[in-house]
Scaffold this active site. Sequence first.
Site, PDB file in Angstrom:
ATOM      1  CG  ASP A 143     -34.250 -44.344  -5.858  1.00  0.00           C
ATOM      2  OD1 ASP A 143     -34.030 -45.053  -4.875  1.00  0.00           O
ATOM      3  OD2 ASP A 143     -34.297 -43.000  -5.813  1.00  0.00           O
ATOM      4  CB  SER A 169     -37.745 -42.236  -8.617  1.00  0.00           C
ATOM      5  OG  SER A 169     -38.032 -41.062  -9.406  1.00  0.00           O
ATOM      6  CD  GLU A 186     -35.142 -47.830   2.968  1.00  0.00           C
ATOM      7  OE1 GLU A 186     -35.246 -47.503   1.834  1.00  0.00           O
ATOM      8  OE2 GLU A 186     -35.266 -46.831   4.117  1.00  0.00           O
TER       9      GLU A 186
END
Length: 311
Positions: free
Chosen positions: A82, A50, A134
């Site tokens: 991520d 991340s 996403e």
Amino acid sequence: MPIVTSTEMFKKAYEGGYAIGAFNVNNMEIIQGITEAAAQTRSPLILQVSAGARKYAKHVYLMKLVEAAEADTGLPICLHLDHGENFEICKSCIDGGFTSVMIDGSKHPFEENVALTKQVVDYAHAHGVVVEGELGRLEGVEDDVVVSAADSSYTDPAQVEEFVSRTGVDSLAIAIGTSHGAYKFKPGTKPQLRFDILKEVEKRLPGFPIVLHGASSVIPEFVDTINAYGGRLNDAIGVPEDMLREAARMAVCKINIDSDLRLALTAGVRKHLAENPANFDPRQYLIPGRDNIRDLVRHKITAVLGSNDRI
Ligand code: G3H
Ligand code: 13P
Ligand code: ZN
């Protein structure tokens, strides 16, 4: 084998009805625990980093640690960013050797999400890197960003074909009721996921790899150990493992796990320090944490993901 993309992994996982574990990594012990388990079970692996992990450990350290894990185990490992929130962080990871990036435009309106995601896809594909997009927004905590229940939203299956064809993404994260962190469902309620949405997405995107974020099960054994040794994790609830197995049999090819690793490491360290109050050697107190991660990941691979014996 060099660090690889997830293309081959997802193709086999889709056809075989299993999923690849995508585990968040922040330091050497976490990477060693995960990769030892994957080597023992002969499982392909995604290690994901991340923005917070990059800030904590620095890109180059994580890159070199993952290269070391690959050299040590010979596993096919995909190194993934991520929740990349903008083009710049995705570019930096692509230029810095990652084989996969997520551009998370889910907080933007549809058209902006499409434009941002396509910009990343164009750059990534020109450099041999794959991209996860996403649609839909998960509740919970990521880094310093808290998404409230009111701001979260399920994925609208009517948007997925257009999103995938206009952006060219290689995989798609969807929101079906999982959330980030250790408090995923209200105490006293039955955990539920919207499998109807997943089925509809699968129907509209046949053969296309779907990603499930927020998929820790918040293993009670680790929560109980943490609480027994001075922790205060009340009402922590995760996604039941049978639901994750079901999702892995369907179109879900990537299952993201971070909180369970944190709980496993913390439980091991807390217990060791409580039982050995005179110890101040990190090598001694980190070993039980690393071992917990190894045992947890072995369990995930064999009992939940089904990715064992696939290499
Ligand atoms: O989805 C988010 C992951 O759990 C990473 O968490 O941003 O605190 O590293 P982090
Ligand atoms: P958990 O908080 O459920 O482990 O989710 C991790 C995740 O989705 C990382 O992107
Ligand atoms: Zn996530």
